[in-house]
Motif scaffolding. Sequence first.
Motif, PDB file in Angstrom:
ATOM      1  N   MET A 102       0.551  -1.305   0.005  1.00 36.87           N
ATOM      2  CA  MET A 102       0.028   0.067   0.008  1.00 36.87           C
ATOM      3  C   MET A 102       0.812   1.238  -0.075  1.00 36.87           C
ATOM      4  N   ILE A 103       1.995   1.154  -0.284  1.00 31.39           N
ATOM      5  CA  ILE A 103       3.031   2.319  -0.174  1.00 31.39           C
ATOM      6  C   ILE A 103       3.810   2.249  -1.625  1.00 31.39           C
ATOM      7  N   THR A 104       3.795   3.312  -2.139  1.00 30.46           N
ATOM      8  CA  THR A 104       4.551   3.625  -3.445  1.00 30.46           C
ATOM      9  C   THR A 104       6.093   3.798  -3.131  1.00 30.46           C
ATOM     10  N   GLY A 105       7.092   3.051  -3.687  1.00 30.97           N
ATOM     11  CA  GLY A 105       8.404   3.221  -3.245  1.00 30.97           C
ATOM     12  C   GLY A 105       8.705   2.213  -1.878  1.00 30.97           C
ATOM     13  N   THR A 106       9.794   2.676  -1.352  1.00 34.77           N
ATOM     14  CA  THR A 106      10.266   1.758  -0.331  1.00 34.77           C
ATOM     15  C   THR A 106      10.513   2.689   1.140  1.00 34.77           C
ATOM     16  N   SER A 107       9.539   2.316   1.981  1.00 35.90           N
ATOM     17  CA  SER A 107       9.558   2.929   3.121  1.00 35.90           C
ATOM     18  C   SER A 107      10.797   2.775   4.004  1.00 35.90           C
ATOM     19  N   VAL A 108      11.446   3.821   4.735  1.00 33.60           N
ATOM     20  CA  VAL A 108      12.728   3.882   5.494  1.00 33.60           C
ATOM     21  C   VAL A 108      12.411   4.359   6.801  1.00 33.60           C
ATOM     22  N   LYS A 109      12.790   3.554   7.871  1.00 37.29           N
ATOM     23  CA  LYS A 109      12.695   4.221   9.191  1.00 37.29           C
ATOM     24  C   LYS A 109      13.134   5.519   9.301  1.00 37.29           C
ATOM     25  N   ASN A 110      12.335   6.483   9.949  1.00 32.42           N
ATOM     26  CA  ASN A 110      12.816   7.971  10.414  1.00 32.42           C
ATOM     27  C   ASN A 110      12.571   8.584   9.002  1.00 32.42           C
ATOM     28  N   GLN A 111      11.980   8.055   8.048  1.00 29.80           N
ATOM     29  CA  GLN A 111      11.760   8.995   6.591  1.00 29.80           C
ATOM     30  C   GLN A 111      10.143   9.198   6.690  1.00 29.80           C
ATOM     31  N   TYR A 112       9.607   9.369   5.775  1.00 30.06           N
ATOM     32  CA  TYR A 112       8.079   9.907   5.595  1.00 30.06           C
ATOM     33  C   TYR A 112       7.341   9.219   4.610  1.00 30.06           C
ATOM     34  N   LEU A 113       6.022   9.575   4.809  1.00 31.60           N
ATOM     35  CA  LEU A 113       4.726   8.879   3.861  1.00 31.60           C
ATOM     36  C   LEU A 113       4.099  10.160   3.668  1.00 31.60           C
ATOM     37  N   ILE A 114       3.628  10.295   2.336  1.00 32.42           N
ATOM     38  CA  ILE A 114       2.929  11.511   2.033  1.00 32.42           C
ATOM     39  C   ILE A 114       2.040  10.839   0.902  1.00 32.42           C
ATOM     40  N   PRO A 115       0.587  11.730   0.607  1.00 27.95           N
ATOM     41  CA  PRO A 115      -0.071  11.222  -0.393  1.00 27.95           C
ATOM     42  C   PRO A 115       0.193  11.974  -1.743  1.00 27.95           C
ATOM     43  N   GLU A 116       0.010  11.443  -2.809  1.00 28.34           N
ATOM     44  CA  GLU A 116       0.129  11.842  -3.893  1.00 28.34           C
ATOM     45  C   GLU A 116      -1.215  11.908  -4.964  1.00 28.34           C
ATOM     46  N   ASN A 117      -1.073  12.962  -5.810  1.00 27.03           N
ATOM     47  CA  ASN A 117      -2.206  13.070  -6.713  1.00 27.03           C
ATOM     48  C   ASN A 117      -2.409  11.750  -7.633  1.00 27.03           C
TER      49      ASN A 117
END
Length: 157
Positions: A102-117
């Motif tokens: 459910m995430i575009t790209g690769t999530s990394v601890k202490n980084q961020y998630l944002i929505p995209e149009n």
Amino acid sequence: MSVRLDKMQATYSGNIESVLLNVDLENGAITTIGGLVDGKREVVHGATPVNVSAEEVLLVASPEIVYESDKHNILDFVNKAGKPARAYHYAVGDTVTITDNMITGTSVKNQYLIPENGSAKLKAVATLTDTTRFAAQVLEKVKLYGEPATRYKVLKH
């Protein structure tokens, strides 16, 4: 795939919407809300974000009911288009775990998630800008029902 509501204010305060989806969505997806559905007192239209700098995004997380357990498991659950689904309003400080599909790209601890149009998925980014109304910080990488998952904390909504 799946979602776990670790600590969400909406689960206690009832800040939940019934959204009529126009596409099939898995739990852990995001949606925006439109106007009321004609003839329905409490069901609103759900839609894919088109202006993430202004629109509020909600978390899609319906009860994961699997009727044919001999053929399907909880990871097969999908919210069907044309049927009401449950969507939660985020609050700052909420923590949620979603499977990584459910995430575009690769999530990394202490980084961020944002929505995209144009997407019902959150996007992994290394740094934040002021271009979105919603942002979350990745707390840890975990497993959810044996699948790779990301636990995050809402920073702004």
